[in-house]
Motif scaffolding. Structure first.
Motif, PDB file in Angstrom:
ATOM      1  N   GLY A 125      34.944 -34.290 -70.802  1.00  0.00           N
ATOM      2  CA  GLY A 125      35.980 -34.034 -71.793  1.00  0.00           C
ATOM      3  C   GLY A 125      37.337 -34.552 -71.368  1.00  0.00           C
ATOM      4  O   GLY A 125      38.062 -35.171 -72.158  1.00  0.00           O
ATOM      5  N   ILE A 126      37.706 -34.293 -70.107  1.00  0.00           N
ATOM      6  CA  ILE A 126      38.988 -34.797 -69.598  1.00  0.00           C
ATOM      7  C   ILE A 126      38.987 -36.319 -69.572  1.00  0.00           C
ATOM      8  O   ILE A 126      40.003 -36.959 -69.875  1.00  0.00           O
ATOM      9  CB  ILE A 126      39.258 -34.235 -68.185  1.00  0.00           C
ATOM     10  CG1 ILE A 126      39.420 -32.711 -68.239  1.00  0.00           C
ATOM     11  CG2 ILE A 126      40.508 -34.868 -67.579  1.00  0.00           C
ATOM     12  CD1 ILE A 126      39.605 -32.060 -66.884  1.00  0.00           C
ATOM     13  N   ASN A 127      37.842 -36.887 -69.222  1.00  0.00           N
ATOM     14  CA  ASN A 127      37.749 -38.351 -69.180  1.00  0.00           C
ATOM     15  C   ASN A 127      37.981 -38.951 -70.569  1.00  0.00           C
ATOM     16  O   ASN A 127      38.632 -39.990 -70.713  1.00  0.00           O
ATOM     17  CB  ASN A 127      36.381 -38.766 -68.652  1.00  0.00           C
ATOM     18  CG  ASN A 127      36.342 -40.214 -68.216  1.00  0.00           C
ATOM     19  OD1 ASN A 127      37.278 -40.706 -67.574  1.00  0.00           O
ATOM     20  ND2 ASN A 127      35.274 -40.913 -68.572  1.00  0.00           N
ATOM     21  N   LYS A 128      37.456 -38.293 -71.609  1.00  0.00           N
ATOM     22  CA  LYS A 128      37.678 -38.771 -72.971  1.00  0.00           C
ATOM     23  C   LYS A 128      39.143 -38.622 -73.366  1.00  0.00           C
ATOM     24  O   LYS A 128      39.732 -39.501 -73.998  1.00  0.00           O
ATOM     25  CB  LYS A 128      36.777 -38.011 -73.945  1.00  0.00           C
ATOM     26  CG  LYS A 128      35.329 -38.492 -73.979  1.00  0.00           C
ATOM     27  CD  LYS A 128      34.545 -37.777 -75.062  1.00  0.00           C
ATOM     28  CE  LYS A 128      33.149 -38.359 -75.169  1.00  0.00           C
ATOM     29  NZ  LYS A 128      33.168 -39.746 -75.679  1.00  0.00           N
ATOM     30  N   ASN A 167      39.065 -42.531 -70.853  1.00  0.00           N
ATOM     31  CA  ASN A 167      38.098 -43.016 -69.861  1.00  0.00           C
ATOM     32  C   ASN A 167      38.763 -43.540 -68.582  1.00  0.00           C
ATOM     33  O   ASN A 167      38.195 -44.391 -67.892  1.00  0.00           O
ATOM     34  CB  ASN A 167      37.210 -44.101 -70.468  1.00  0.00           C
ATOM     35  CG  ASN A 167      36.373 -43.595 -71.624  1.00  0.00           C
ATOM     36  OD1 ASN A 167      35.845 -42.484 -71.576  1.00  0.00           O
ATOM     37  ND2 ASN A 167      36.257 -44.395 -72.667  1.00  0.00           N
ATOM     38  N   GLN A 168      39.947 -42.999 -68.281  1.00  0.00           N
ATOM     39  CA  GLN A 168      40.661 -43.401 -67.073  1.00  0.00           C
ATOM     40  C   GLN A 168      40.628 -42.322 -65.989  1.00  0.00           C
ATOM     41  O   GLN A 168      41.195 -42.494 -64.922  1.00  0.00           O
ATOM     42  CB  GLN A 168      42.124 -43.727 -67.410  1.00  0.00           C
ATOM     43  CG  GLN A 168      42.313 -44.843 -68.402  1.00  0.00           C
ATOM     44  CD  GLN A 168      41.783 -46.165 -67.875  1.00  0.00           C
ATOM     45  OE1 GLN A 168      42.040 -46.550 -66.727  1.00  0.00           O
ATOM     46  NE2 GLN A 168      41.020 -46.871 -68.700  1.00  0.00           N
ATOM     47  N   PHE A 169      39.983 -41.170 -66.275  1.00  0.00           N
ATOM     48  CA  PHE A 169      40.008 -40.047 -65.326  1.00  0.00           C
ATOM     49  C   PHE A 169      38.948 -40.214 -64.237  1.00  0.00           C
ATOM     50  O   PHE A 169      39.241 -40.112 -63.047  1.00  0.00           O
ATOM     51  CB  PHE A 169      39.794 -38.737 -66.080  1.00  0.00           C
ATOM     52  CG  PHE A 169      39.776 -37.526 -65.193  1.00  0.00           C
ATOM     53  CD1 PHE A 169      40.894 -37.161 -64.467  1.00  0.00           C
ATOM     54  CD2 PHE A 169      38.625 -36.747 -65.082  1.00  0.00           C
ATOM     55  CE1 PHE A 169      40.875 -36.041 -63.646  1.00  0.00           C
ATOM     56  CE2 PHE A 169      38.596 -35.637 -64.264  1.00  0.00           C
ATOM     57  CZ  PHE A 169      39.732 -35.275 -63.544  1.00  0.00           C
ATOM     58  N   VAL A 170      37.704 -40.476 -64.627  1.00  0.00           N
ATOM     59  CA  VAL A 170      36.623 -40.701 -63.659  1.00  0.00           C
ATOM     60  C   VAL A 170      36.610 -42.184 -63.309  1.00  0.00           C
ATOM     61  O   VAL A 170      36.443 -43.041 -64.180  1.00  0.00           O
ATOM     62  CB  VAL A 170      35.258 -40.275 -64.228  1.00  0.00           C
ATOM     63  CG1 VAL A 170      34.160 -40.504 -63.189  1.00  0.00           C
ATOM     64  CG2 VAL A 170      35.295 -38.815 -64.646  1.00  0.00           C
ATOM     65  N   MET A 171      36.801 -42.487 -62.036  1.00  0.00           N
ATOM     66  CA  MET A 171      36.946 -43.885 -61.623  1.00  0.00           C
ATOM     67  C   MET A 171      35.673 -44.690 -61.818  1.00  0.00           C
ATOM     68  O   MET A 171      35.703 -45.836 -62.258  1.00  0.00           O
ATOM     69  CB  MET A 171      37.392 -43.939 -60.160  1.00  0.00           C
ATOM     70  CG  MET A 171      38.773 -43.354 -59.925  1.00  0.00           C
ATOM     71  SD  MET A 171      39.252 -43.441 -58.184  1.00  0.00           S
ATOM     72  CE  MET A 171      40.884 -42.662 -58.249  1.00  0.00           C
ATOM     73  N   GLN A 172      34.528 -44.099 -61.500  1.00  0.00           N
ATOM     74  CA  GLN A 172      33.249 -44.772 -61.703  1.00  0.00           C
ATOM     75  C   GLN A 172      32.359 -43.826 -62.508  1.00  0.00           C
ATOM     76  O   GLN A 172      31.632 -43.006 -61.938  1.00  0.00           O
ATOM     77  CB  GLN A 172      32.598 -45.130 -60.369  1.00  0.00           C
ATOM     78  CG  GLN A 172      33.381 -46.140 -59.555  1.00  0.00           C
ATOM     79  CD  GLN A 172      32.720 -46.452 -58.226  1.00  0.00           C
ATOM     80  OE1 GLN A 172      31.714 -45.860 -57.863  1.00  0.00           O
ATOM     81  NE2 GLN A 172      33.287 -47.416 -57.502  1.00  0.00           N
ATOM     82  N   ALA A 173      32.441 -43.940 -63.825  1.00  0.00           N
ATOM     83  CA  ALA A 173      31.782 -42.986 -64.718  1.00  0.00           C
ATOM     84  C   ALA A 173      30.284 -43.248 -64.829  1.00  0.00           C
ATOM     85  O   ALA A 173      29.766 -43.626 -65.880  1.00  0.00           O
ATOM     86  CB  ALA A 173      32.436 -43.036 -66.093  1.00  0.00           C
ATOM     87  N   SER A 174      29.580 -43.043 -63.728  1.00  0.00           N
ATOM     88  CA  SER A 174      28.119 -43.202 -63.730  1.00  0.00           C
ATOM     89  C   SER A 174      27.467 -41.821 -63.770  1.00  0.00           C
ATOM     90  O   SER A 174      28.114 -40.798 -63.521  1.00  0.00           O
ATOM     91  CB  SER A 174      27.669 -43.950 -62.475  1.00  0.00           C
ATOM     92  OG  SER A 174      27.987 -43.205 -61.307  1.00  0.00           O
ATOM     93  N   LEU A 175      26.180 -41.814 -64.081  1.00  0.00           N
ATOM     94  CA  LEU A 175      25.433 -40.560 -64.120  1.00  0.00           C
ATOM     95  C   LEU A 175      25.456 -39.876 -62.761  1.00  0.00           C
ATOM     96  O   LEU A 175      25.628 -38.648 -62.658  1.00  0.00           O
ATOM     97  CB  LEU A 175      23.994 -40.821 -64.561  1.00  0.00           C
ATOM     98  CG  LEU A 175      23.055 -39.596 -64.574  1.00  0.00           C
ATOM     99  CD1 LEU A 175      23.570 -38.543 -65.540  1.00  0.00           C
ATOM    100  CD2 LEU A 175      21.633 -40.027 -64.926  1.00  0.00           C
ATOM    101  N   TRP A 176      25.286 -40.638 -61.701  1.00  0.00           N
ATOM    102  CA  TRP A 176      25.288 -40.078 -60.348  1.00  0.00           C
ATOM    103  C   TRP A 176      26.633 -39.425 -60.020  1.00  0.00           C
ATOM    104  O   TRP A 176      26.668 -38.351 -59.422  1.00  0.00           O
ATOM    105  CB  TRP A 176      24.961 -41.164 -59.337  1.00  0.00           C
ATOM    106  CG  TRP A 176      25.117 -40.722 -57.906  1.00  0.00           C
ATOM    107  CD1 TRP A 176      26.047 -41.141 -57.013  1.00  0.00           C
ATOM    108  CD2 TRP A 176      24.319 -39.759 -57.232  1.00  0.00           C
ATOM    109  NE1 TRP A 176      25.891 -40.503 -55.813  1.00  0.00           N
ATOM    110  CE2 TRP A 176      24.823 -39.634 -55.911  1.00  0.00           C
ATOM    111  CE3 TRP A 176      23.217 -38.975 -57.594  1.00  0.00           C
ATOM    112  CZ2 TRP A 176      24.287 -38.776 -54.977  1.00  0.00           C
ATOM    113  CZ3 TRP A 176      22.668 -38.111 -56.648  1.00  0.00           C
ATOM    114  CH2 TRP A 176      23.198 -38.017 -55.363  1.00  0.00           C
TER     115      TRP A 176
END
Length: 426
Positions: free
Chosen positions: A126-129, A133-142
């Motif tokens: 939610g924060i990333n949205k 999409n700048q909050f999580v640096m590498q938005a992967s499932l892992w």
């Protein structure tokens, strides 16, 4: 006895402070792979402000303790509703004494594990949205799984700290941690209010003075209502009255204390979190409808919030005070209420009493919680005091519980020999 009392109080107070300090220090361990600058840009989001209250301030830096006790509180809500006659197995456990209580505790922790993991991933997404999409640096499932595991571990650390405070410290651990989160934010919140009412170097004191007066009045009202109690007279069939004083069973006017407020706020924080997933669809009809019903800044949202408070007051009152168990204990102690037949009629008397107390108690909680929201939403939006009533109630309730525990420890110290010895007056 006085030295024993003081030593016990100092020990418990020191332990409580130590646990809060540990909780605070854990809040400096930030989650890897996130951009803290982007978090600051969305810090004013309503859902995040609610979650910050339950996290003890850990969400400000998106630390290991970002989730705080939110997942555990939500698990308690679900389990306590289910054990209140909804699920036969959980209901049976609730009536099975210490063994059943341990099973319920274990089940609650399993539910808390699931809720915390899902909610932590949801909050991160939610924060990333919100941050484009700048909050999580590498938005992967892992990466999301790692963040979920770390934040869930933080929740269980918070649960352990809360349990330790409850058992070895002062007050209810959950309430103490939430109160700490509220108090720790006060300087920042006050600074924001002053800044919002400052223009060209001149401070507009009128709304600040009004807010201060409202806060003081609310504080006095909450403190008075919290200390009020209903006293049921009790008499004993075979016990001599040694002091000549009437015995009473005291019952607070707000039997569940601050729990209904915490539960209702927690539900709204979760709903706002999941709505933040769909932030890009704000123009959609379904989004606007849900946001209208689940926002504390709307009339419908406030009404639903009030309903939650009333419902949880009734549910938790019956769980905090079991009329049948109290009536059974009265029979064992050969005690009775004047004019009430022992046994089932006594249980029915206490059920009626709980319902009589729950109505004014829940209405008081509603008024205290919603009045500041109405003022800040419709009359003084620049004050942003929407959570003041709830926050003050939690803080006052926590300190009231601590004061009651201190008084109980003093009483135990004063009558240690008497309370620890069996006497025969035949």
């Amino acid at each position: 006895m006085k030295s024993i009392e003081n030593k016990t109080l100092v020990k418990r107070f020191t332990f409580t402070v130590l646990m809060i300090l540990i909780f605070h220090l854990l809040g400096f361990i930030t989650i890897p792979g996130i951009n803290g600058k982007q978090l600051a840009k969305v810090a004013n989001n309503q859902a995040l402000q609610l979650l910050t209250m339950f996290s003890g301030g850990g969400l400000n830096s998106f630390s290991l303790m970002s989730m705080g006790l939110s997942g555990f509180i939500n698990a308690q809500i679900v389990v306590q509703i289910l054990q209140n006659g909804v699920d036969p197995k959980l209901t049976l456990w609730a009536k099975s004494g210490e063994v059943g209580r341990k099973k319920l505790d274990q089940f609650t922790r399993v539910v808390a594990l699931i809720f915390s993991f899902v909610q932590s991933i949801g909050i991160t997404a939610g924060i990333n949205k919100l941050a484009n999409n700048q909050f999580v640096m590498q938005a992967s499932l892992w990466m999301y799984l790692v963040i979920g595991m770390l934040m869930t571990a933080g929740t269980f650390l918070g649960m352990w700290i809360a349990d330790q405070i409850t058992v070895k410290g002062l007050g209810n651990g959950t309430s103490v941690i939430i109160s700490y989160g509220i108090i720790s934010r006060l300087p920042q919140d006050l600074g924001n209010v002053v800044a919002q009412n400052t223009s060209h170097g001149h401070v507009n004191w009128v709304p600040l003075v009004v807010a201060g007066v409202i806060t003081v009045v609310l504080g006095f009202i909450i403190a008075w209502f919290n200390s009020s109690e209903h006293r049921t007279p009790i008499q004993y069939a075979t016990r001599e009255v040694l002091t000549g004083k009437q015995s009473y069973l005291p019952l607070k006017l707000i039997v569940p204390g601050v729990i209904p407020i915490i539960f209702a706020s927690s539900i709204f924080s979760i709903s706002q979190t999941f709505l933040s997933f769909a932030n890009s669809r704000q123009q959609a009809t379904w989004y606007q409808v849900f946001n209208q019903f689940l926002s504390m800044n709307s009339i419908t949202g406030m009404i639903i919030y009030c309903i939650f408070i009333v419902v949880f007051t009734y549910i938790y009152s019956s769980m905090q005070f079991d009329p049948e168990k109290v009536a059974e204990n009265f029979t064992k102690q050969e005690a009775y209420i004047p004019g009430v037949v022992p046994g089932k009629p006594t249980a029915e008397y206490f059920k009626r009493l709980l319902n009589d107390l729950a109505l004014p108690g829940s209405l008081f909680l509603v008024v205290i919680s919603v009045t500041p929201m109405i003022l800040s939403t419709f009359f003084m939006p620049d004050l942003q005091i929407g959570l003041t009533g709830s926050s003050m109630l939690i803080i006052v309730g926590t300190f009231t519980d601590i004061r009651s525990q201190v008084q109980g420890l003093r009483l135990k110290a004063d009558y240690k020999g008497f309370l620890d010895t069996s006497y025969d007056f035949d």
